[in-house]
Scaffold this motif. Structure first.
Motif, PDB file in Angstrom:
ATOM      1  N   SER A   1       0.888  -1.161   0.059  1.00 31.10           N
ATOM      2  CA  SER A   1      -0.151  -0.111   0.041  1.00 31.10           C
ATOM      3  C   SER A   1       0.741   1.237  -0.117  1.00 31.10           C
ATOM      4  CB  SER A   1      -1.003  -0.116   1.000  1.00 31.10           C
ATOM      5  OG  SER A   1      -0.060   0.085   2.476  1.00 31.10           O
ATOM      6  N   GLY A   2       2.042   1.099   0.294  1.00 29.25           N
ATOM      7  CA  GLY A   2       3.058   2.332   0.326  1.00 29.25           C
ATOM      8  C   GLY A   2       3.331   2.797  -0.706  1.00 29.25           C
ATOM      9  N   ARG A   3       3.049   1.824  -1.946  1.00 30.15           N
ATOM     10  CA  ARG A   3       3.518   2.361  -3.302  1.00 30.15           C
ATOM     11  C   ARG A   3       2.719   3.280  -3.928  1.00 30.15           C
ATOM     12  NH1 ARG A   3       5.606  -3.867  -4.374  1.00 30.15           N
ATOM     13  NH2 ARG A   3       7.073  -4.077  -3.037  1.00 30.15           N
ATOM     14  N   PHE A   4       1.507   3.320  -3.450  1.00 28.48           N
ATOM     15  CA  PHE A   4       0.589   4.335  -4.171  1.00 28.48           C
ATOM     16  C   PHE A   4      -0.327   5.132  -3.155  1.00 28.48           C
ATOM     17  CE2 PHE A   4      -1.539   0.388  -3.428  1.00 28.48           C
ATOM     18  CZ  PHE A   4      -2.709   0.748  -2.809  1.00 28.48           C
ATOM     19  N   ARG A   5      -0.935   6.312  -3.336  1.00 28.91           N
ATOM     20  CA  ARG A   5      -1.720   7.018  -2.659  1.00 28.91           C
ATOM     21  C   ARG A   5      -3.214   6.782  -3.027  1.00 28.91           C
ATOM     22  NH1 ARG A   5       1.272  12.963  -2.950  1.00 28.91           N
ATOM     23  NH2 ARG A   5       3.159  12.126  -2.263  1.00 28.91           N
ATOM     24  N   PRO A   6      -4.012   7.000  -1.933  1.00 25.74           N
ATOM     25  CA  PRO A   6      -5.649   6.860  -2.250  1.00 25.74           C
ATOM     26  C   PRO A   6      -6.207   7.494  -3.240  1.00 25.74           C
ATOM     27  CG  PRO A   6      -5.080   6.869  -0.200  1.00 25.74           C
ATOM     28  CD  PRO A   6      -3.681   7.193  -0.613  1.00 25.74           C
ATOM     29  N   SER A   7      -5.506   8.882  -3.664  1.00 31.99           N
ATOM     30  CA  SER A   7      -5.854   9.567  -4.937  1.00 31.99           C
ATOM     31  C   SER A   7      -5.647   9.002  -6.281  1.00 31.99           C
ATOM     32  CB  SER A   7      -5.349  10.905  -4.846  1.00 31.99           C
ATOM     33  OG  SER A   7      -4.053  10.793  -4.956  1.00 31.99           O
TER      34      SER A   7
ATOM     35  N   ARG B   1      -8.497   7.050  -8.319  1.00 30.28           N
ATOM     36  CA  ARG B   1      -9.517   7.628  -8.818  1.00 30.28           C
ATOM     37  C   ARG B   1      -9.133   8.089 -10.193  1.00 30.28           C
ATOM     38  NH1 ARG B   1      -9.835   9.895  -3.877  1.00 30.28           N
ATOM     39  NH2 ARG B   1     -11.579   9.312  -2.509  1.00 30.28           N
ATOM     40  N   ASP B   2      -7.824   7.834 -10.412  1.00 32.64           N
ATOM     41  CA  ASP B   2      -7.146   8.396 -11.716  1.00 32.64           C
ATOM     42  C   ASP B   2      -7.054   7.191 -12.517  1.00 32.64           C
ATOM     43  OD1 ASP B   2      -5.956   9.562 -13.854  1.00 32.64           O
ATOM     44  OD2 ASP B   2      -4.256  10.621 -12.357  1.00 32.64           O
ATOM     45  N   PRO B   3      -7.591   7.154 -13.852  1.00 33.81           N
ATOM     46  CA  PRO B   3      -7.531   5.793 -14.676  1.00 33.81           C
ATOM     47  C   PRO B   3      -6.109   5.762 -15.278  1.00 33.81           C
ATOM     48  CG  PRO B   3      -9.673   6.919 -14.886  1.00 33.81           C
ATOM     49  CD  PRO B   3      -9.069   7.770 -14.183  1.00 33.81           C
ATOM     50  N   ALA B   4      -5.375   7.030 -15.543  1.00 32.63           N
ATOM     51  CA  ALA B   4      -4.224   7.057 -16.161  1.00 32.63           C
ATOM     52  C   ALA B   4      -3.269   6.245 -15.187  1.00 32.63           C
ATOM     53  CB  ALA B   4      -3.910   8.590 -16.407  1.00 32.63           C
ATOM     54  N   LYS B   5      -3.266   6.482 -13.771  1.00 31.76           N
ATOM     55  CA  LYS B   5      -2.128   6.070 -13.034  1.00 31.76           C
ATOM     56  C   LYS B   5      -2.580   4.460 -12.566  1.00 31.76           C
ATOM     57  CE  LYS B   5      -0.985  10.514 -11.140  1.00 31.76           C
ATOM     58  NZ  LYS B   5      -0.985  11.319  -9.656  1.00 31.76           N
ATOM     59  N   ARG B   6      -3.592   4.014 -12.745  1.00 35.29           N
ATOM     60  CA  ARG B   6      -4.046   2.772 -12.382  1.00 35.29           C
ATOM     61  C   ARG B   6      -3.117   1.515 -13.008  1.00 35.29           C
ATOM     62  NH1 ARG B   6     -10.785   2.989 -12.743  1.00 35.29           N
ATOM     63  NH2 ARG B   6     -10.848   4.544 -10.961  1.00 35.29           N
ATOM     64  N   PRO B   7      -2.732   1.808 -14.139  1.00 36.21           N
ATOM     65  CA  PRO B   7      -1.761   0.469 -14.868  1.00 36.21           C
ATOM     66  C   PRO B   7      -0.627   0.367 -13.891  1.00 36.21           C
ATOM     67  CG  PRO B   7      -2.711   1.533 -16.675  1.00 36.21           C
ATOM     68  CD  PRO B   7      -3.145   2.387 -15.303  1.00 36.21           C
ATOM     69  N   GLY B   8      -0.074   1.586 -13.348  1.00 34.29           N
ATOM     70  CA  GLY B   8       1.080   1.502 -12.672  1.00 34.29           C
ATOM     71  C   GLY B   8       1.147   0.907 -11.460  1.00 34.29           C
ATOM     72  N   ILE B   9      -0.386   1.048 -10.689  1.00 32.67           N
ATOM     73  CA  ILE B   9      -0.093   0.502  -9.434  1.00 32.67           C
ATOM     74  C   ILE B   9      -1.106  -0.729  -9.127  1.00 32.67           C
ATOM     75  CG2 ILE B   9      -0.318   2.974  -8.444  1.00 32.67           C
ATOM     76  CD1 ILE B   9      -3.078   2.915  -8.317  1.00 32.67           C
ATOM     77  N   GLU B  10      -1.359  -1.363 -10.294  1.00 31.37           N
ATOM     78  CA  GLU B  10      -2.197  -2.654 -10.342  1.00 31.37           C
ATOM     79  C   GLU B  10      -1.595  -3.577  -9.377  1.00 31.37           C
ATOM     80  OE1 GLU B  10      -4.684  -5.401 -13.450  1.00 31.37           O
ATOM     81  OE2 GLU B  10      -3.371  -3.732 -14.176  1.00 31.37           O
TER      82      GLU B  10
ATOM     83  N   SER C   1       0.646  -3.635  -7.109  1.00 32.47           N
ATOM     84  CA  SER C   1       0.581  -3.168  -5.761  1.00 32.47           C
ATOM     85  C   SER C   1      -1.033  -3.323  -4.987  1.00 32.47           C
ATOM     86  CB  SER C   1       1.091  -1.999  -5.327  1.00 32.47           C
ATOM     87  OG  SER C   1       2.523  -1.687  -5.871  1.00 32.47           O
ATOM     88  N   VAL C   2      -1.742  -2.928  -5.826  1.00 31.24           N
ATOM     89  CA  VAL C   2      -3.087  -2.919  -5.426  1.00 31.24           C
ATOM     90  C   VAL C   2      -3.584  -4.422  -5.536  1.00 31.24           C
ATOM     91  CG1 VAL C   2      -5.733  -2.742  -5.912  1.00 31.24           C
ATOM     92  CG2 VAL C   2      -3.933  -0.594  -6.400  1.00 31.24           C
ATOM     93  N   ARG C   3      -3.279  -5.364  -6.223  1.00 31.83           N
ATOM     94  CA  ARG C   3      -3.568  -6.830  -6.194  1.00 31.83           C
ATOM     95  C   ARG C   3      -2.628  -7.283  -4.823  1.00 31.83           C
ATOM     96  NH1 ARG C   3      -1.938  -7.946 -10.646  1.00 31.83           N
ATOM     97  NH2 ARG C   3      -3.651  -7.916 -11.720  1.00 31.83           N
TER      98      ARG C   3
ATOM     99  N   SER D   1     -13.772   5.185  -0.124  1.00 28.98           N
ATOM    100  CA  SER D   1     -12.622   6.062   0.276  1.00 28.98           C
ATOM    101  C   SER D   1     -12.400   6.074   1.662  1.00 28.98           C
ATOM    102  CB  SER D   1     -13.309   7.584  -0.205  1.00 28.98           C
ATOM    103  OG  SER D   1     -13.504   7.636  -1.467  1.00 28.98           O
ATOM    104  N   ALA D   2     -13.486   5.981   2.570  1.00 30.80           N
ATOM    105  CA  ALA D   2     -13.191   5.639   4.176  1.00 30.80           C
ATOM    106  C   ALA D   2     -12.653   4.533   4.274  1.00 30.80           C
ATOM    107  CB  ALA D   2     -14.640   5.591   4.645  1.00 30.80           C
ATOM    108  N   SER D   3     -12.743   3.446   3.383  1.00 21.84           N
ATOM    109  CA  SER D   3     -11.960   1.908   3.583  1.00 21.84           C
ATOM    110  C   SER D   3     -10.575   2.387   3.467  1.00 21.84           C
ATOM    111  CB  SER D   3     -12.324   0.925   2.792  1.00 21.84           C
ATOM    112  OG  SER D   3     -13.904   0.926   2.862  1.00 21.84           O
ATOM    113  N   ALA D   4     -10.154   3.296   2.499  1.00 22.35           N
ATOM    114  CA  ALA D   4      -8.781   3.477   2.157  1.00 22.35           C
ATOM    115  C   ALA D   4      -8.309   4.246   3.341  1.00 22.35           C
ATOM    116  CB  ALA D   4      -8.511   4.060   0.910  1.00 22.35           C
ATOM    117  N   ARG D   5      -9.037   5.157   4.025  1.00 21.20           N
ATOM    118  CA  ARG D   5      -8.671   6.019   4.936  1.00 21.20           C
ATOM    119  C   ARG D   5      -8.319   5.536   6.213  1.00 21.20           C
ATOM    120  NH1 ARG D   5     -12.706   9.428   4.868  1.00 21.20           N
ATOM    121  NH2 ARG D   5     -11.752  10.334   3.085  1.00 21.20           N
ATOM    122  N   TYR D   6      -9.212   4.666   6.679  1.00 19.73           N
ATOM    123  CA  TYR D   6      -9.136   3.916   8.086  1.00 19.73           C
ATOM    124  C   TYR D   6      -8.748   2.730   7.952  1.00 19.73           C
ATOM    125  CZ  TYR D   6     -12.194   8.033   9.329  1.00 19.73           C
ATOM    126  OH  TYR D   6     -12.339   9.373   9.565  1.00 19.73           O
ATOM    127  N   GLY D   7      -8.192   2.261   6.784  1.00 16.80           N
ATOM    128  CA  GLY D   7      -7.487   0.724   6.641  1.00 16.80           C
ATOM    129  C   GLY D   7      -6.448   0.526   7.630  1.00 16.80           C
ATOM    130  N   GLY D   8      -5.644   1.538   7.984  1.00 13.42           N
ATOM    131  CA  GLY D   8      -4.450   1.373   8.777  1.00 13.42           C
ATOM    132  C   GLY D   8      -4.812   1.363  10.177  1.00 13.42           C
TER     133      GLY D   8
END
Length: 373
Positions: free
Chosen positions: A66-72, A75-84, A86-88, A251-258
Protein backbone atom coordinates in the motif's frame (compact mmCIF):
# COMPACT_ATOMS: atom_id res chain seq x y z
CA UNK A 1 8.78 13.05 11.68
CA UNK A 2 5.77 11.76 9.78
CA UNK A 3 5.09 8.02 9.77
CA UNK A 4 2.62 6.44 7.40
CA UNK A 5 -0.25 4.57 9.11
CA UNK A 6 1.06 1.28 7.73
CA UNK A 7 4.49 1.93 9.25
CA UNK A 8 2.87 2.64 12.62
CA UNK A 9 0.99 -0.66 12.37
CA UNK A 10 4.25 -2.53 11.70
CA UNK A 11 6.11 -0.83 14.58
CA UNK A 12 3.29 -1.37 17.09
CA UNK A 13 2.77 -4.91 15.84
CA UNK A 14 6.44 -5.83 16.22
CA UNK A 15 6.56 -4.32 19.72
CA UNK A 16 3.37 -5.88 21.07
CA UNK A 17 3.87 -9.26 19.42
CA UNK A 18 7.43 -9.38 20.71
CA UNK A 19 6.16 -8.59 24.21
CA UNK A 20 3.49 -11.28 23.86
CA UNK A 21 6.21 -13.78 22.86
CA UNK A 22 8.24 -12.99 25.99
CA UNK A 23 5.20 -13.31 28.26
CA UNK A 24 4.03 -16.58 26.70
CA UNK A 25 7.61 -17.91 27.03
CA UNK A 26 7.64 -17.00 30.72
CA UNK A 27 4.24 -18.63 31.07
CA UNK A 28 5.65 -21.91 29.71
CA UNK A 29 8.64 -21.59 32.02
CA UNK A 30 6.42 -21.14 35.07
CA UNK A 31 4.05 -23.92 34.10
CA UNK A 32 6.73 -26.47 33.18
CA UNK A 33 9.67 -25.78 35.51
CA UNK A 34 7.98 -24.24 38.56
CA UNK A 35 4.70 -26.12 38.46
CA UNK A 36 5.49 -29.22 36.42
CA UNK A 37 2.20 -29.12 34.54
CA UNK A 38 1.61 -27.72 31.04
CA UNK A 39 -2.03 -27.97 29.94
CA UNK A 40 -4.17 -27.48 26.83
CA UNK A 41 -4.74 -23.80 27.67
CA UNK A 42 -0.99 -23.16 27.30
CA UNK A 43 -0.78 -24.93 23.93
CA UNK A 44 -3.82 -23.07 22.63
CA UNK A 45 -2.22 -19.77 23.61
CA UNK A 46 0.95 -20.80 21.77
CA UNK A 47 -1.11 -21.41 18.61
CA UNK A 48 -2.69 -17.96 19.05
CA UNK A 49 0.79 -16.46 19.30
CA UNK A 50 1.93 -18.20 16.10
CA UNK A 51 -1.15 -16.91 14.27
CA UNK A 52 -0.50 -13.41 15.62
CA UNK A 53 3.02 -13.51 14.18
CA UNK A 54 1.47 -14.63 10.89
CA UNK A 55 -0.85 -11.63 10.99
CA UNK A 56 2.16 -9.40 11.65
CA UNK A 57 3.86 -10.73 8.50
CA UNK A 58 0.66 -10.03 6.53
CA UNK A 59 0.50 -6.51 7.96
CA UNK A 60 4.11 -5.91 6.96
CA UNK A 61 3.31 -7.02 3.42
CA UNK A 62 0.26 -4.75 3.42
CA UNK A 63 2.45 -1.81 4.40
CA UNK A 64 4.94 -2.59 1.65
CA UNK A 65 2.30 -2.85 -1.08
CA UNK A 66 0.00 0.00 0.00
CA UNK A 67 2.98 2.33 0.43
CA UNK A 68 3.59 2.29 -3.32
CA UNK A 69 0.48 4.29 -4.16
CA UNK A 70 -1.75 6.96 -2.70
CA UNK A 71 -5.54 6.70 -2.28
CA UNK A 72 -5.95 9.52 -4.81
CA UNK A 73 -4.34 7.32 -7.48
CA UNK A 74 -7.34 4.97 -7.29
CA UNK A 75 -9.57 7.66 -8.86
CA UNK A 76 -7.19 8.43 -11.71
CA UNK A 77 -7.56 5.92 -14.58
CA UNK A 78 -4.23 7.05 -16.04
CA UNK A 79 -2.30 5.95 -12.96
CA UNK A 80 -4.05 2.62 -12.40
CA UNK A 81 -1.83 0.50 -14.69
CA UNK A 82 1.26 1.49 -12.72
CA UNK A 83 -0.23 0.57 -9.34
CA UNK A 84 -2.22 -2.51 -10.38
CA UNK A 85 0.33 -5.02 -9.06
CA UNK A 86 0.58 -3.25 -5.69
CA UNK A 87 -3.21 -3.00 -5.34
CA UNK A 88 -3.56 -6.70 -6.11
CA UNK A 89 -0.99 -7.55 -3.43
CA UNK A 90 -2.82 -5.37 -0.94
CA UNK A 91 -6.17 -7.03 -1.73
CA UNK A 92 -4.66 -10.52 -1.33
CA UNK A 93 -3.15 -9.55 2.02
CA UNK A 94 -6.52 -8.23 3.22
CA UNK A 95 -8.18 -11.48 2.16
CA UNK A 96 -5.65 -13.52 4.16
CA UNK A 97 -5.72 -11.15 7.13
CA UNK A 98 -9.48 -11.41 7.65
CA UNK A 99 -9.18 -15.16 8.24
CA UNK A 100 -5.98 -15.01 10.30
CA UNK A 101 -7.35 -12.28 12.57
CA UNK A 102 -10.49 -14.24 13.48
CA UNK A 103 -8.55 -17.48 14.01
CA UNK A 104 -6.02 -15.80 16.32
CA UNK A 105 -8.79 -14.32 18.47
CA UNK A 106 -10.53 -17.70 18.54
CA UNK A 107 -7.48 -19.47 19.98
CA UNK A 108 -6.94 -16.73 22.58
CA UNK A 109 -10.51 -17.19 23.79
CA UNK A 110 -10.30 -20.96 23.70
CA UNK A 111 -7.15 -20.81 25.85
CA UNK A 112 -8.99 -18.79 28.49
CA UNK A 113 -12.05 -21.02 28.35
CA UNK A 114 -10.01 -24.22 28.65
CA UNK A 115 -8.37 -22.75 31.73
CA UNK A 116 -11.83 -22.06 33.18
CA UNK A 117 -12.80 -25.65 32.40
CA UNK A 118 -9.74 -26.99 34.18
CA UNK A 119 -10.28 -25.12 37.45
CA UNK A 120 -14.08 -25.42 37.65
CA UNK A 121 -15.79 -28.40 39.23
CA UNK A 122 -19.24 -26.87 39.66
CA UNK A 123 -21.53 -28.45 37.10
CA UNK A 124 -23.42 -25.29 36.13
CA UNK A 125 -20.25 -23.30 35.63
CA UNK A 126 -18.70 -26.05 33.51
CA UNK A 127 -21.83 -26.15 31.33
CA UNK A 128 -21.58 -22.42 30.71
CA UNK A 129 -17.91 -22.84 29.81
CA UNK A 130 -18.68 -25.67 27.36
CA UNK A 131 -21.51 -23.65 25.81
CA UNK A 132 -19.19 -20.65 25.34
CA UNK A 133 -16.52 -22.88 23.77
CA UNK A 134 -19.08 -24.20 21.31
CA UNK A 135 -20.31 -20.69 20.51
CA UNK A 136 -16.80 -19.37 19.85
CA UNK A 137 -15.90 -22.34 17.64
CA UNK A 138 -19.11 -22.18 15.59
CA UNK A 139 -19.08 -18.45 14.85
CA UNK A 140 -15.32 -18.46 14.12
CA UNK A 141 -15.77 -21.31 11.65
CA UNK A 142 -18.69 -19.53 10.00
CA UNK A 143 -16.90 -16.18 9.75
CA UNK A 144 -13.71 -17.77 8.43
CA UNK A 145 -15.53 -19.71 5.71
CA UNK A 146 -17.57 -16.64 4.76
CA UNK A 147 -14.40 -14.55 4.51
CA UNK A 148 -12.71 -17.14 2.30
CA UNK A 149 -15.71 -17.33 -0.03
CA UNK A 150 -16.64 -13.68 -0.21
CA UNK A 151 -16.90 -14.31 -3.95
CA UNK A 152 -18.14 -17.48 -5.62
CA UNK A 153 -14.71 -17.63 -7.19
CA UNK A 154 -12.30 -16.68 -4.34
CA UNK A 155 -9.81 -15.15 -6.78
CA UNK A 156 -12.38 -12.47 -7.64
CA UNK A 157 -11.76 -11.05 -4.13
CA UNK A 158 -8.48 -9.59 -5.34
CA UNK A 159 -9.54 -8.74 -8.90
CA UNK A 160 -8.23 -5.21 -9.51
CA UNK A 161 -10.73 -4.41 -12.28
CA UNK A 162 -13.66 -4.84 -9.92
CA UNK A 163 -11.88 -2.92 -7.18
CA UNK A 164 -11.03 0.06 -9.39
CA UNK A 165 -14.60 0.24 -10.65
CA UNK A 166 -15.75 1.32 -7.16
CA UNK A 167 -13.90 4.61 -7.60
CA UNK A 168 -15.28 5.48 -11.06
CA UNK A 169 -17.45 8.56 -10.82
CA UNK A 170 -18.99 8.04 -14.24
CA UNK A 171 -22.26 6.11 -13.67
CA UNK A 172 -22.18 4.83 -17.27
CA UNK A 173 -18.94 2.95 -16.67
CA UNK A 174 -19.43 -0.74 -17.30
CA UNK A 175 -18.49 -2.71 -14.24
CA UNK A 176 -17.48 -6.38 -14.27
CA UNK A 177 -20.12 -8.80 -13.04
CA UNK A 178 -18.77 -10.83 -10.17
CA UNK A 179 -20.83 -13.06 -7.90
CA UNK A 180 -19.67 -11.49 -4.65
CA UNK A 181 -21.54 -10.22 -1.63
CA UNK A 182 -20.89 -6.98 0.21
CA UNK A 183 -18.47 -8.01 3.00
CA UNK A 184 -19.05 -4.97 5.17
CA UNK A 185 -22.04 -6.49 6.96
CA UNK A 186 -20.05 -9.65 7.68
CA UNK A 187 -17.08 -7.72 9.08
CA UNK A 188 -19.27 -5.48 11.25
CA UNK A 189 -21.14 -8.55 12.51
CA UNK A 190 -17.84 -10.31 13.22
CA UNK A 191 -16.53 -7.31 15.19
CA UNK A 192 -19.76 -7.12 17.21
CA UNK A 193 -19.72 -10.85 18.03
CA UNK A 194 -16.05 -10.68 19.02
CA UNK A 195 -16.84 -7.85 21.41
CA UNK A 196 -19.84 -9.73 22.83
CA UNK A 197 -17.81 -12.91 23.39
CA UNK A 198 -15.07 -10.89 25.11
CA UNK A 199 -17.62 -9.51 27.57
CA UNK A 200 -19.11 -12.97 28.21
CA UNK A 201 -15.68 -14.50 28.88
CA UNK A 202 -14.81 -11.64 31.24
CA UNK A 203 -18.04 -11.99 33.24
CA UNK A 204 -18.20 -15.79 33.23
CA UNK A 205 -16.14 -16.47 36.40
CA UNK A 206 -17.30 -13.44 38.39
CA UNK A 207 -20.32 -15.14 40.12
CA UNK A 208 -18.16 -18.08 41.20
CA UNK A 209 -15.44 -15.76 42.50
CA UNK A 210 -17.98 -13.71 44.48
CA UNK A 211 -19.31 -16.89 46.10
CA UNK A 212 -15.90 -17.88 47.53
CA UNK A 213 -15.87 -18.10 51.33
CA UNK A 214 -12.68 -16.11 51.73
CA UNK A 215 -12.02 -12.56 52.96
CA UNK A 216 -13.39 -9.87 50.70
CA UNK A 217 -9.89 -8.55 49.99
CA UNK A 218 -8.86 -11.88 48.45
CA UNK A 219 -12.07 -12.11 46.47
CA UNK A 220 -11.52 -8.63 45.05
CA UNK A 221 -7.90 -9.50 44.27
CA UNK A 222 -8.97 -12.58 42.31
CA UNK A 223 -11.62 -10.60 40.45
CA UNK A 224 -8.96 -8.02 39.61
CA UNK A 225 -6.68 -10.71 38.18
CA UNK A 226 -9.47 -12.12 36.01
CA UNK A 227 -10.51 -8.59 34.97
CA UNK A 228 -7.17 -7.82 33.33
CA UNK A 229 -8.91 -8.94 30.13
CA UNK A 230 -10.81 -5.65 30.12
CA UNK A 231 -7.88 -4.25 28.12
CA UNK A 232 -8.86 -6.49 25.22
CA UNK A 233 -12.48 -5.35 25.54
CA UNK A 234 -11.44 -1.68 25.37
CA UNK A 235 -9.34 -2.38 22.27
CA UNK A 236 -12.21 -4.34 20.73
CA UNK A 237 -14.63 -1.47 21.41
CA UNK A 238 -12.34 1.07 19.75
CA UNK A 239 -11.84 -1.25 16.79
CA UNK A 240 -15.63 -1.55 16.51
CA UNK A 241 -15.89 2.24 16.21
CA UNK A 242 -13.11 2.35 13.61
CA UNK A 243 -14.93 -0.44 11.74
CA UNK A 244 -18.02 1.78 11.61
CA UNK A 245 -15.98 4.65 10.12
CA UNK A 246 -14.18 2.30 7.74
CA UNK A 247 -17.44 0.89 6.34
CA UNK A 248 -18.91 4.25 5.27
CA UNK A 249 -17.51 4.24 1.71
CA UNK A 250 -14.66 2.90 -0.44
CA UNK A 251 -12.75 6.12 0.21
CA UNK A 252 -13.25 5.75 3.95
CA UNK A 253 -12.02 2.16 3.70
CA UNK A 254 -8.76 3.39 2.20
CA UNK A 255 -8.48 6.16 4.80
CA UNK A 256 -9.19 4.08 7.94
CA UNK A 257 -7.67 0.78 6.82
CA UNK A 258 -4.46 1.43 8.78
CA UNK A 259 -6.39 2.30 11.95
CA UNK A 260 -8.42 -0.88 11.59
CA UNK A 261 -5.27 -2.99 11.37
CA UNK A 262 -3.66 -1.12 14.26
CA UNK A 263 -6.49 -1.80 16.70
CA UNK A 264 -6.72 -5.39 15.51
CA UNK A 265 -3.07 -5.82 16.54
CA UNK A 266 -3.74 -4.18 19.91
CA UNK A 267 -6.85 -6.31 20.51
CA UNK A 268 -5.17 -9.66 19.77
CA UNK A 269 -2.01 -8.96 21.76
CA UNK A 270 -3.99 -7.51 24.67
CA UNK A 271 -5.87 -10.80 24.89
CA UNK A 272 -2.66 -12.85 24.85
CA UNK A 273 -0.92 -10.69 27.45
CA UNK A 274 -3.86 -10.30 29.83
CA UNK A 275 -4.59 -14.05 29.76
CA UNK A 276 -0.95 -15.00 30.43
CA UNK A 277 0.17 -12.44 33.00
CA UNK A 278 -1.63 -14.12 35.97
CA UNK A 279 0.52 -17.22 35.54
CA UNK A 280 3.69 -15.17 35.99
CA UNK A 281 2.93 -14.83 39.69
CA UNK A 282 4.71 -18.15 40.10
CA UNK A 283 7.96 -16.29 39.42
CA UNK A 284 7.50 -14.39 42.68
CA UNK A 285 5.97 -17.12 44.85
CA UNK A 286 9.29 -18.95 45.19
CA UNK A 287 11.09 -15.74 46.21
CA UNK A 288 8.46 -14.99 48.85
CA UNK A 289 8.75 -18.50 50.27
CA UNK A 290 12.54 -18.27 50.34
CA UNK A 291 12.39 -15.01 52.27
CA UNK A 292 9.79 -16.50 54.63
CA UNK A 293 12.04 -19.50 55.21
CA UNK A 294 15.01 -17.28 56.06
CA UNK A 295 12.91 -15.33 58.53
CA UNK A 296 11.65 -18.54 60.11
CA UNK A 297 15.21 -19.90 60.51
CA UNK A 298 16.24 -16.69 62.25
CA UNK A 299 13.36 -17.05 64.67
CA UNK A 300 14.23 -20.68 65.33
CA UNK A 301 17.84 -19.74 66.02
CA UNK A 302 16.91 -17.16 68.69
CA UNK A 303 18.08 -18.02 72.25
CA UNK A 304 15.59 -19.87 74.48
CA UNK A 305 13.69 -17.95 77.08
CA UNK A 306 15.10 -18.15 80.65
CA UNK A 307 13.49 -20.54 83.08
CA UNK A 308 10.81 -19.21 85.26
CA UNK A 309 8.79 -17.53 82.56
CA UNK A 310 5.27 -18.58 81.85
CA UNK A 311 5.03 -21.72 79.79
CA UNK A 312 2.85 -22.42 76.86
CA UNK A 313 -0.85 -21.84 77.25
CA UNK A 314 -2.97 -24.95 77.22
CA UNK A 315 -4.99 -23.39 74.38
CA UNK A 316 -1.96 -22.42 72.30
CA UNK A 317 -1.48 -24.66 69.25
CA UNK A 318 1.74 -26.65 69.17
CA UNK A 319 2.12 -26.14 65.44
CA UNK A 320 1.38 -23.16 63.25
CA UNK A 321 -1.56 -24.05 60.99
CA UNK A 322 -1.00 -24.08 57.26
CA UNK A 323 -1.70 -20.81 55.56
CA UNK A 324 -4.33 -21.08 52.85
CA UNK A 325 -3.33 -19.53 49.55
CA UNK A 326 -6.29 -18.68 47.36
CA UNK A 327 -3.98 -17.98 44.43
CA UNK A 328 -3.44 -21.70 44.15
CA UNK A 329 -6.38 -21.93 41.77
CA UNK A 330 -3.89 -20.98 39.05
CA UNK A 331 -1.80 -24.01 39.98
CA UNK A 332 -4.41 -26.73 40.46
CA UNK A 333 -5.70 -27.55 37.01
CA UNK A 334 -7.29 -30.98 37.20
CA UNK A 335 -6.41 -33.73 34.81
CA UNK A 336 -9.15 -34.76 32.43
CA UNK A 337 -11.33 -37.44 33.94
CA UNK A 338 -10.36 -36.88 37.59
CA UNK A 339 -13.41 -36.20 39.71
CA UNK A 340 -13.68 -34.22 42.92
CA UNK A 341 -17.30 -34.65 44.02
CA UNK A 342 -16.86 -32.80 47.30
CA UNK A 343 -15.01 -29.77 45.98
CA UNK A 344 -16.58 -26.46 45.14
CA UNK A 345 -15.93 -24.40 41.97
CA UNK A 346 -12.47 -23.21 43.01
CA UNK A 347 -9.93 -25.13 45.06
CA UNK A 348 -7.31 -23.86 47.50
CA UNK A 349 -4.48 -25.83 49.02
CA UNK A 350 -2.07 -25.02 51.87
CA UNK A 351 0.47 -22.52 50.66
CA UNK A 352 3.29 -24.67 51.99
CA UNK A 353 2.18 -27.44 49.63
CA UNK A 354 1.49 -25.56 46.41
CA UNK A 355 3.66 -25.02 43.39
CA UNK A 356 7.03 -24.36 44.98
CA UNK A 357 8.26 -27.69 43.59
CA UNK A 358 7.52 -29.89 40.63
CA UNK A 359 4.64 -32.26 40.87
CA UNK A 360 2.97 -30.33 43.65
CA UNK A 361 -0.34 -30.36 41.79
CA UNK A 362 -0.74 -34.08 42.37
CA UNK A 363 -2.05 -33.65 45.89
CA UNK A 364 -4.22 -36.40 47.30
CA UNK A 365 -6.98 -35.07 49.54
CA UNK A 366 -6.99 -38.23 51.62
CA UNK A 367 -3.35 -37.84 52.68
CA UNK A 368 -2.60 -34.12 52.69
CA UNK A 369 -4.57 -31.32 54.39
CA UNK A 370 -6.67 -29.21 52.11
CA UNK A 371 -9.46 -26.75 52.24
CA UNK A 372 -12.23 -26.04 49.81
CA UNK A 373 -13.97 -22.77 49.35
Amino acid sequence: MYLRPGTVVVIVGATLTGLSTVIVGLRYYCRHFLMGSVGPSDHLMFVALVLTWGNFVVNYYQDQTSGRFRPSFLRDPAKRPGIEASVRGSLISWWVYRMGYNLALCFVKLSILFFYRAIASHRTFRRFVYATIGFVCVYTFGVTVASAFQCENPSDSWNTTGYFSQFDRDPTTKRPKFKCYDPIRLWVFSAAVNLLSDVIILLLPIPALLSLRVPMSKRLALIGIFSIGIMAIIASSIRMWVMYLWSQSPSASARYGGDLLLWGVVETNSGIISASVPFLRLLFVGRQKEERGVTQRRLDASPPKPMGQAGLSINQPLEKPHEIDTWALFETEKKSGEGSPGWQPFITVPESLNSGSRGSTLLEPAQLPHSTV
